[in-house]
Write a protein that holds these residues in place. Structure first.
Motif, PDB file in Angstrom:
ATOM      1  N   ALA A  26      -8.199  -4.331  -3.617  1.00  0.00           N
ATOM      2  CA  ALA A  26      -9.112  -3.666  -2.674  1.00  0.00           C
ATOM      3  C   ALA A  26     -10.310  -4.568  -2.375  1.00  0.00           C
ATOM      4  O   ALA A  26     -10.726  -4.682  -1.215  1.00  0.00           O
ATOM      5  CB  ALA A  26      -9.585  -2.335  -3.256  1.00  0.00           C
ATOM      6  N   ARG A  27     -10.856  -5.196  -3.397  1.00  0.00           N
ATOM      7  CA  ARG A  27     -12.017  -6.076  -3.206  1.00  0.00           C
ATOM      8  C   ARG A  27     -11.690  -7.276  -2.336  1.00  0.00           C
ATOM      9  O   ARG A  27     -12.532  -7.758  -1.585  1.00  0.00           O
ATOM     10  CB  ARG A  27     -12.527  -6.570  -4.551  1.00  0.00           C
ATOM     11  N   HIS A  28     -10.458  -7.775  -2.471  1.00  0.00           N
ATOM     12  CA  HIS A  28     -10.060  -8.979  -1.735  1.00  0.00           C
ATOM     13  C   HIS A  28      -9.294  -8.677  -0.458  1.00  0.00           C
ATOM     14  O   HIS A  28      -8.692  -9.569   0.139  1.00  0.00           O
ATOM     15  CB  HIS A  28      -9.238  -9.888  -2.652  1.00  0.00           C
ATOM     16  N   LYS A  29      -9.309  -7.399  -0.050  1.00  0.00           N
ATOM     17  CA  LYS A  29      -8.659  -6.971   1.195  1.00  0.00           C
ATOM     18  C   LYS A  29      -7.174  -7.347   1.227  1.00  0.00           C
ATOM     19  O   LYS A  29      -6.639  -7.764   2.251  1.00  0.00           O
ATOM     20  CB  LYS A  29      -9.363  -7.563   2.422  1.00  0.00           C
ATOM     21  N   LYS A  30      -6.516  -7.214   0.084  1.00  0.00           N
ATOM     22  CA  LYS A  30      -5.089  -7.492  -0.005  1.00  0.00           C
ATOM     23  C   LYS A  30      -4.304  -6.184   0.041  1.00  0.00           C
ATOM     24  O   LYS A  30      -4.875  -5.099  -0.049  1.00  0.00           O
ATOM     25  CB  LYS A  30      -4.767  -8.233  -1.306  1.00  0.00           C
ATOM     26  N   ARG A  31      -2.995  -6.322   0.155  1.00  0.00           N
ATOM     27  CA  ARG A  31      -2.123  -5.146   0.177  1.00  0.00           C
ATOM     28  C   ARG A  31      -2.258  -4.400  -1.147  1.00  0.00           C
ATOM     29  O   ARG A  31      -2.173  -4.979  -2.219  1.00  0.00           O
ATOM     30  CB  ARG A  31      -0.681  -5.592   0.391  1.00  0.00           C
ATOM     31  N   ARG A  32      -2.445  -3.083  -1.059  1.00  0.00           N
ATOM     32  CA  ARG A  32      -2.749  -2.245  -2.210  1.00  0.00           C
ATOM     33  C   ARG A  32      -1.498  -1.659  -2.857  1.00  0.00           C
ATOM     34  O   ARG A  32      -0.429  -1.618  -2.256  1.00  0.00           O
ATOM     35  CB  ARG A  32      -3.649  -1.086  -1.755  1.00  0.00           C
ATOM     36  N   ILE A  33      -1.672  -1.204  -4.071  1.00  0.00           N
ATOM     37  CA  ILE A  33      -0.613  -0.467  -4.764  1.00  0.00           C
ATOM     38  C   ILE A  33      -0.651   0.965  -4.229  1.00  0.00           C
ATOM     39  O   ILE A  33      -1.708   1.598  -4.247  1.00  0.00           O
ATOM     40  CB  ILE A  33      -0.842  -0.482  -6.292  1.00  0.00           C
ATOM     41  N   PRO A  34       0.468   1.484  -3.752  1.00  0.00           N
ATOM     42  CA  PRO A  34       0.462   2.847  -3.207  1.00  0.00           C
ATOM     43  C   PRO A  34       0.025   3.882  -4.251  1.00  0.00           C
ATOM     44  O   PRO A  34       0.387   3.783  -5.428  1.00  0.00           O
ATOM     45  CB  PRO A  34       1.922   3.081  -2.804  1.00  0.00           C
ATOM     46  N   GLU A  35      -0.752   4.866  -3.800  1.00  0.00           N
ATOM     47  CA  GLU A  35      -1.211   5.917  -4.708  1.00  0.00           C
ATOM     48  C   GLU A  35      -0.035   6.641  -5.342  1.00  0.00           C
ATOM     49  O   GLU A  35      -0.092   7.040  -6.499  1.00  0.00           O
ATOM     50  CB  GLU A  35      -2.119   6.898  -3.971  1.00  0.00           C
ATOM     51  N   LYS A  36       1.045   6.796  -4.584  1.00  0.00           N
ATOM     52  CA  LYS A  36       2.250   7.445  -5.105  1.00  0.00           C
ATOM     53  C   LYS A  36       2.772   6.698  -6.337  1.00  0.00           C
ATOM     54  O   LYS A  36       3.215   7.310  -7.310  1.00  0.00           O
ATOM     55  CB  LYS A  36       3.321   7.483  -4.010  1.00  0.00           C
ATOM     56  N   ARG A  37       2.698   5.369  -6.316  1.00  0.00           N
ATOM     57  CA  ARG A  37       3.161   4.570  -7.447  1.00  0.00           C
ATOM     58  C   ARG A  37       2.210   4.733  -8.639  1.00  0.00           C
ATOM     59  O   ARG A  37       2.655   4.825  -9.787  1.00  0.00           O
ATOM     60  CB  ARG A  37       3.286   3.104  -7.057  1.00  0.00           C
ATOM     61  N   LEU A  38       0.898   4.768  -8.379  1.00  0.00           N
ATOM     62  CA  LEU A  38      -0.067   4.957  -9.468  1.00  0.00           C
ATOM     63  C   LEU A  38       0.153   6.311 -10.144  1.00  0.00           C
ATOM     64  O   LEU A  38       0.145   6.417 -11.379  1.00  0.00           O
ATOM     65  CB  LEU A  38      -1.501   4.847  -8.942  1.00  0.00           C
ATOM     66  N   PHE A  39       0.375   7.350  -9.335  1.00  0.00           N
ATOM     67  CA  PHE A  39       0.648   8.671  -9.894  1.00  0.00           C
ATOM     68  C   PHE A  39       2.004   8.701 -10.594  1.00  0.00           C
ATOM     69  O   PHE A  39       2.161   9.359 -11.623  1.00  0.00           O
ATOM     70  CB  PHE A  39       0.607   9.754  -8.805  1.00  0.00           C
ATOM     71  N   GLY A  40       2.973   7.994 -10.045  1.00  0.00           N
ATOM     72  CA  GLY A  40       4.308   7.961 -10.651  1.00  0.00           C
ATOM     73  C   GLY A  40       4.298   7.371 -12.042  1.00  0.00           C
ATOM     74  O   GLY A  40       4.889   7.938 -12.974  1.00  0.00           O
TER      75      GLY A  40
END
Length: 96
Positions: A26-40
Motif C-alpha cells: 500500500a505504501r509503495h502503490k503496488k498491487r495489494r493482497i485481496p481482503e478476501k485472501r487476508l480473511f481466508g
C-alpha cells in the motif's frame, strides 16, 4: 497433536507476514493482497497472526470489517481448535 501445533504456528506466521506485506504494498502503490485472501487465511487458523499483524503494522485498523471480523474469526479458530483437540485426544486440563 504436534501437526496441529505446527500448522497453527505456520499459518499464523503467514497471516502476520501477509499483513506486513500488504501494508508495504500500500505504501509503495503496488498491487495489494485481496481482503478476501487476508480473511481466508485468518479463517483457516491464522486469525491471531492477522490480529497481531494489524496492531504491529497498524494496518486495516480503521476498517470495521477487520476490527470486528478478525477477532470474531479468532474466536471461531479457538472453538475449532478446541473441537479438533478433542478429536485427536489433546488434553487441555493441564492449562487451567
Amino acid at each position: 497433536m504436534e501437526l496441529l501445533i505446527i500448522y497453527l504456528l505456520v499459518i499464523n506466521m503467514i497471516a502476520f507476514a501477509m499483513m506486513g506485506m500488504d501494508k508495504s504494498y500500500a505504501r509503495h502503490k503496488k498491487r495489494r493482497i485481496p481482503e478476501k485472501r487476508l480473511f481466508g487465511v485468518s479463517a483457516i487458523g491464522g486469525a491471531l497472526g492477522a490480529w497481531i499483524g494489524m496492531q504491529v503494522w497498524r494496518h486495516k485498523t480503521k476498517h470495521t470489517s477487520f476490527r470486528v471480523g478478525i477477532p470474531l474469526l479468532f474466536l471461531l479458530n479457538l472453538v475449532v481448535i478446541y473441537y479438533l483437540s478433542g478429536l485427536i485426544g489433546m488434553n487441555f486440563n493441564y492449562i487451567a
